[in-house]
Design an enzyme around this catalytic site. Structure first.
Site, short mmCIF file in Angstrom:
data_model
loop_
_atom_site.label_atom_id
_atom_site.label_comp_id
_atom_site.label_asym_id
_atom_site.label_seq_id
_atom_site.Cartn_x
_atom_site.Cartn_y
_atom_site.Cartn_z
N SER A 122 0.79 -1.38 -0.04
CA SER A 122 0.25 -0.04 -0.03
C SER A 122 0.87 1.15 -0.14
O SER A 122 0.71 2.14 0.81
CB SER A 122 -0.76 0.02 1.19
OG SER A 122 -1.66 -1.19 1.02
N ARG A 137 7.37 6.25 -4.36
CA ARG A 137 7.91 7.03 -3.06
C ARG A 137 7.25 6.36 -1.91
O ARG A 137 6.29 5.51 -2.08
CB ARG A 137 7.51 8.18 -3.17
CG ARG A 137 6.03 8.62 -3.23
CD ARG A 137 5.53 10.16 -3.03
NE ARG A 137 4.24 10.11 -3.05
CZ ARG A 137 3.48 10.21 -4.12
NH1 ARG A 137 3.95 10.10 -5.33
NH2 ARG A 137 2.11 10.22 -4.08
N ASP A 175 -3.84 -1.48 -1.15
CA ASP A 175 -4.87 -2.00 -0.26
C ASP A 175 -6.46 -1.37 -0.44
O ASP A 175 -7.44 -1.94 -0.22
CB ASP A 175 -4.78 -1.69 1.24
CG ASP A 175 -4.26 -0.20 1.48
OD1 ASP A 175 -4.20 0.55 0.48
OD2 ASP A 175 -3.94 0.36 2.58
MG MG Z 1 -5.31 -1.62 6.58
#
Ligand code: MG
Ligand code: ADP
Length: 464
Positions: A122, A137, A175
């Site tokens: 994520s 990044r 995510d």
């Molecule tokens: Mg989470």
């Protein structure tokens, strides 16, 4: 002191006001920046194509692995992950694992039955296929410079291969995309989910976009994907909405938080909305009142027995956890039992006066409410931009993250701001269905691994 303290708290709270006209301004600007992101690279909203071209409907079945490397789940890098996968396989799929090891011993070239794994990672990644992408990044306070620019799937696959595990990294998943997929899998009715949004350590969203609007795909020569649905999920990376601060609200506390962070000038939307930052905004506002001799917040006096030890997290950057805000906001007691407990548990502050508790409450409310109203901006923008408000169908939205789950009224304040956007209006109350997709990122990763493992063009790109 008491009325001066409350007056000052109210004054600071007003700095966090985010009125309807600013919400609408934000929505217009979000739509503009999101269109820029669909057309070209290196824009403030990354609008990353995920190469996931369909959402599930709940009938999908199979055995898939998922690894979630997100915010608080993060510990170490790829070797650690591979070892965790190995431990998981030994516990839950030992027969298959042992058989694989035997086959390897018999015949090094044997094509084995591999587990397909969805890898939830994520952070902003530039994807060029469903199972490859380079890290753009770090965000959310992480900083491991060596990894930037590398293909995170290849890194994980090679750590897995070093341990000779029967596992293929089949899909790279943000995510938000996982949340969208998981919500779509479980949401009631036949309508697919439009948007998956995270309000946890960070904030971000992924939504279903028409392929022909993703014009920058035409310049990606090595891109391969299924075009049959005419859609693709876009990872907005909205934490970076309006990094140049053309419409985002700000206060001196926001500015100082940013200047003292390890990534000043980026993730400016996220720094006003998500769990990693709200506690620190509050801490800075309270510290300013503490250091103001005219107010004496949390300073003992003739009339106050308050104590604040010098090793309190109150004095430490990032020391105030956002869960304190939830505890304070949810206190409905007359003598503020929960506020006192929160101050004691989190910051070792004891015997605060009720006025001091009241001041904390005023600030918490202002910071939390601004965050929730800001959260409505990308949501309204995506509803308008995708034209979904003009259809007869319910628009389904999946959300996940501790902030939206536990901060009292986060959704209610978000909906209040949505109503103030004329295109959404009160009709949005019924039209837009928001549901928690708890820990959707893991289930979603497995669902994407399933979709990916079925797609022949991905197993063998030259066939496309
Ligand atoms: Mg989470
Ligand atoms: P992640 O985003 O890392 O997957 P979470 O969704 O659990 O994980 O979000 C963690 C963030 O939420 C942290 O910044 C933490 O401070 C904050 N948080 C944890 N509990 C609460 C709570 N009860 N209310 C508000 N924020 C919380």
């Amino acid at each position: 002191m008491s009325s001066a303290l409350l007056d000052e708290a109210a004054r600071i709270a007003r700095e966090f006001d985010y009125p309807a006209d600013q919400v609408n301004h934000g929505v217009t600007e979000y739509i503009k920046q999101s269109n820029e992101g669909l057309a070209q690279e290196n824009t403030t909203l990354s609008q990353i194509p995920t190469f996931v071209t369909a959402v599930p409907n709940g009938t999908e079945k199979g055995l898939y692995l998922a690894v979630d490397l997100g915010g608080t789940n993060f510990r170490d890098l790829f070797t650690f992950l591979a070892r965790q996968i190995e431990a998981f396989l030994r516990i839950h799929h030992n027969e298959h694992f042992e058989a694989h090891l035997r086959r390897r011993r018999d015949d090094g070239n044997h094509v084995v039955d591999l587990f397909d794994l969805g890898f939830t990672f994520s952070f902003p990644v530039r994807q060029c296929g469903i199972n490859s992408g380079t890290l753009i990044r770090w965000t959310k306070g992480f900083n491991i410079p060596d990894a930037v620019g590398h293909d995170v799937c290849a890194l994980l696959q090679s750590a897995i291969d070093d341990l000779h595990l029967p596992v293929r990294v089949a899909a790279l998943v943000n995510d938000t995309v996982g949340t969208l997929m998981a919500r779509s899998y479980t949401s009631p009715g036949e309508t697919g989910t439009l948007l998956g949004a995270i309000f946890g350590t960070g904030t971000n969203g992924a939504y279903v976009e028409k392929l022909d609007k993703v014009t920058k795909l035409q310049h990606m020569k090595d891109a391969h994907y299924d075009t049959s649905s005419g859609e693709m999920i876009i990872n907005a990376e909205w934490g970076s909405f309006d990094n140049h601060m053309s419409v985002l609200p700000t206060t001196v506390y926001d500015d100082e938080l940013d200047a003292d962070s390890n990534n000043p000038g980026v993730q400016m939307f996220e720094k006003r909305v998500s769990g990693m930052f709200l506690g620190e905004i509050l801490r800075r506002a309270l510290l300013a009142m503490h250091n103001n001799p005219a107010l004496g917040l949390f300073k003992p006096s003739k009339t106050s027995k308050v104590s604040l030890p010098s090793d309190s997290l109150f004095y430490r950057q990032w020391g105030l956890d956002t869960s304190l805000l939830s505890q304070v906001e949810s206190d409905t007691t007359k003598n503020m039992v929960d506020v006192k407990a929160a101050l004691k548990d989190h910051l070792k502050i004891e015997h605060p006066s009720e006025t001091e508790c009241q001041a904390v409450k005023i600030l918490v409310h202002a910071i939390g409410k601004r965050a929730a109203r800001l959260a409505a901006v990308p949501l309204a923008a995506i509803l308008i931009h995708t034209g979904k408000l003009e259809t007869d169908e319910i628009v389904d939205v999946g959300v996940d993250g501790s902030l939206v789950e536990f901060y009292p009224s986060f959704e209610a304040y978000m909906r209040e701001a949505l109503r103030e956007v004329p295109q959404v209006g009160v009709a949005g109350d019924k039209k837009v269905r928001i549901g928690i997709s708890k820990d959707g990122s893991g289930v979603g990763a497995a669902l994407i691994a399933l979709v990916a493992s079925k797609d022949e063009t991905l197993r063998n790109p030259s066939k496309k």
